[in-house]
Design a protein around this motif. Structure first.
Motif, mmCIF file in Angstrom:
data_model
loop_
_atom_site.group_PDB
_atom_site.id
_atom_site.type_symbol
_atom_site.label_atom_id
_atom_site.label_comp_id
_atom_site.label_asym_id
_atom_site.label_seq_id
_atom_site.Cartn_x
_atom_site.Cartn_y
_atom_site.Cartn_z
ATOM 1 N N GLU A 284 0.827 -1.205 0.000
ATOM 2 C CA GLU A 284 0.000 0.000 0.000
ATOM 3 C C GLU A 284 0.867 1.263 0.000
ATOM 4 O OE1 GLU A 284 -4.112 1.427 2.165
ATOM 5 O OE2 GLU A 284 -3.190 -0.477 2.717
ATOM 6 N N ALA A 285 2.023 1.192 0.612
ATOM 7 C CA ALA A 285 2.903 2.354 0.773
ATOM 8 C C ALA A 285 3.583 2.741 -0.535
ATOM 9 C CB ALA A 285 3.966 2.043 1.822
ATOM 10 N N PRO A 286 3.895 4.023 -0.698
ATOM 11 C CA PRO A 286 4.668 4.450 -1.869
ATOM 12 C C PRO A 286 6.047 3.784 -1.881
ATOM 13 C CG PRO A 286 3.688 6.343 -0.758
ATOM 14 C CD PRO A 286 3.492 5.156 0.146
ATOM 15 N N PHE A 287 6.655 3.727 -3.051
ATOM 16 C CA PHE A 287 8.002 3.182 -3.189
ATOM 17 C C PHE A 287 8.984 4.313 -3.455
ATOM 18 C CE2 PHE A 287 5.518 2.496 -7.098
ATOM 19 C CZ PHE A 287 6.174 3.340 -7.975
ATOM 20 N N GLY B 71 23.723 -2.109 -16.481
ATOM 21 C CA GLY B 71 22.636 -1.162 -16.670
ATOM 22 C C GLY B 71 21.377 -1.627 -15.966
ATOM 23 N N ILE B 72 20.583 -0.662 -15.564
ATOM 24 C CA ILE B 72 19.287 -0.937 -14.954
ATOM 25 C C ILE B 72 18.245 -0.143 -15.724
ATOM 26 C CG2 ILE B 72 17.842 -0.718 -12.893
ATOM 27 C CD1 ILE B 72 20.396 -0.902 -11.209
ATOM 28 N N ALA B 73 17.285 -0.859 -16.294
ATOM 29 C CA ALA B 73 16.163 -0.208 -16.966
ATOM 30 C C ALA B 73 15.040 -0.073 -15.955
ATOM 31 C CB ALA B 73 15.700 -1.034 -18.163
ATOM 32 N N SER B 74 14.332 1.049 -16.029
ATOM 33 C CA SER B 74 13.258 1.264 -15.063
ATOM 34 C C SER B 74 12.006 1.787 -15.747
ATOM 35 C CB SER B 74 13.688 2.250 -13.979
ATOM 36 O OG SER B 74 13.917 3.524 -14.540
ATOM 37 N N PHE B 75 10.875 1.464 -15.122
ATOM 38 C CA PHE B 75 9.596 2.018 -15.524
ATOM 39 C C PHE B 75 8.825 2.336 -14.255
ATOM 40 C CE2 PHE B 75 5.086 1.893 -16.238
ATOM 41 C CZ PHE B 75 4.951 2.726 -17.325
ATOM 42 N N ILE B 76 8.273 3.538 -14.205
ATOM 43 C CA ILE B 76 7.402 3.928 -13.109
ATOM 44 C C ILE B 76 6.067 4.330 -13.715
ATOM 45 C CG2 ILE B 76 6.990 5.548 -11.220
ATOM 46 C CD1 ILE B 76 10.016 5.956 -11.091
ATOM 47 N N GLY B 77 5.010 3.650 -13.290
ATOM 48 C CA GLY B 77 3.664 4.010 -13.723
ATOM 49 C C GLY B 77 3.055 4.932 -12.682
ATOM 50 N N LEU B 78 2.518 6.056 -13.142
ATOM 51 C CA LEU B 78 1.930 7.062 -12.252
ATOM 52 C C LEU B 78 0.430 7.169 -12.477
ATOM 53 C CD1 LEU B 78 4.552 9.890 -12.843
ATOM 54 C CD2 LEU B 78 4.488 8.265 -10.945
ATOM 55 N N CYS B 79 -0.273 7.569 -11.456
ATOM 56 C CA CYS B 79 -1.715 7.810 -11.544
ATOM 57 C C CYS B 79 -1.933 9.187 -12.180
ATOM 58 C CB CYS B 79 -2.337 7.751 -10.148
ATOM 59 S SG CYS B 79 -4.118 8.028 -10.127
ATOM 60 N N ARG B 80 -2.672 9.214 -13.286
ATOM 61 C CA ARG B 80 -2.988 10.465 -13.978
ATOM 62 C C ARG B 80 -4.331 11.007 -13.483
ATOM 63 N NH1 ARG B 80 -2.184 6.918 -18.109
ATOM 64 N NH2 ARG B 80 -4.394 7.002 -18.593
ATOM 65 N N ALA B 81 -4.490 12.315 -13.605
ATOM 66 C CA ALA B 81 -5.749 12.961 -13.210
ATOM 67 C C ALA B 81 -6.600 13.226 -14.438
ATOM 68 C CB ALA B 81 -5.460 14.253 -12.459
ATOM 69 N N GLY C 237 -0.683 11.625 -9.493
ATOM 70 C CA GLY C 237 0.701 12.017 -9.256
ATOM 71 C C GLY C 237 1.495 10.986 -8.474
ATOM 72 N N GLU C 238 0.814 10.064 -7.812
ATOM 73 C CA GLU C 238 1.510 9.043 -7.035
ATOM 74 C C GLU C 238 1.880 7.859 -7.920
ATOM 75 O OE1 GLU C 238 -0.356 9.684 -2.583
ATOM 76 O OE2 GLU C 238 -1.110 8.007 -3.781
ATOM 77 N N GLY C 239 2.953 7.160 -7.516
ATOM 78 C CA GLY C 239 3.385 5.978 -8.232
ATOM 79 C C GLY C 239 2.458 4.808 -7.990
ATOM 80 N N ILE C 240 2.230 4.026 -9.058
ATOM 81 C CA ILE C 240 1.416 2.813 -8.971
ATOM 82 C C ILE C 240 2.314 1.585 -9.030
ATOM 83 C CG2 ILE C 240 -0.386 1.433 -10.078
ATOM 84 C CD1 ILE C 240 -1.352 4.074 -11.392
#
Length: 149
Positions: free
Chosen positions: A9-12, A30-40, A88-91
């Motif tokens: 439940e907590a943000p990362f 190398g480290i590839a990353s993806f962050i999915g965010l909540c859009r308004a 705006g928060e990460g999913i």
């Protein structure tokens, strides 16, 4: 390689998770990353994600192990949130580490494509109007997932 999988439940924290994945490792190129965010979008107040504890983590761990079998990963972290998430928060956070960028980038794309449609989450959107709507999978997301074979 044993992937790190958490449903919480907590943000990362991207920096902390990236540091943990590469700490003391000299084999990570190398480290590839993806962050999915909540859009308004369209007055969205929150996204609510529900899941079955245990089943969800096992499903994500299985697909992370599949990614490790397809690409030479040195590490992998998948964190997916549940509960009420505000715009705006990460999913979701996906990190894929490898000796070379191509493997890391492709594994990261594979994982997020699977998570988008294959992870056992139920998503409900809450709007400022007081209405709620369940989120259905989109055809283009299904097609991307199926494209991995």
């Amino acid at each position: 390689m044993t992937p790190t999988v958490r449903v919480q439940e907590a943000p990362f924290d991207l920096a902390a998770e990236t540091a943990a994945l590469s700490a003391g490792r000299v084999d990570v190129g190398g480290i590839a990353s993806f962050i999915g965010l909540c859009r308004a979008d369209d007055g969205l107040e929150a996204l609510v994600l529900e899941h079955y504890p245990g089943m969800t983590e096992r499903s994500i761990a299985r697909i992370a192990q599949e990614a490790a079998g397809r690409w030479p990963l040195t590490g992998c972290t998948v964190i997916h949130r549940h509960g009420r998430i505000l715009p705006g928060e990460g999913i979701v956070l996906v990190l894929a580490a490898s000796r070379h960028r191509t493997a890391a980038l492709e594994a990261c794309a594979f994982l997020i494509d699977w998570l988008k449609t294959g992870a056992p989450f139920w998503k409900r959107e809450e709007f400022a109007t007081g209405t709620d709507r369940w989120v259905e999978a989109r055809a283009e997301d299904e097609a991307r997932r199926e494209g991995w074979g």
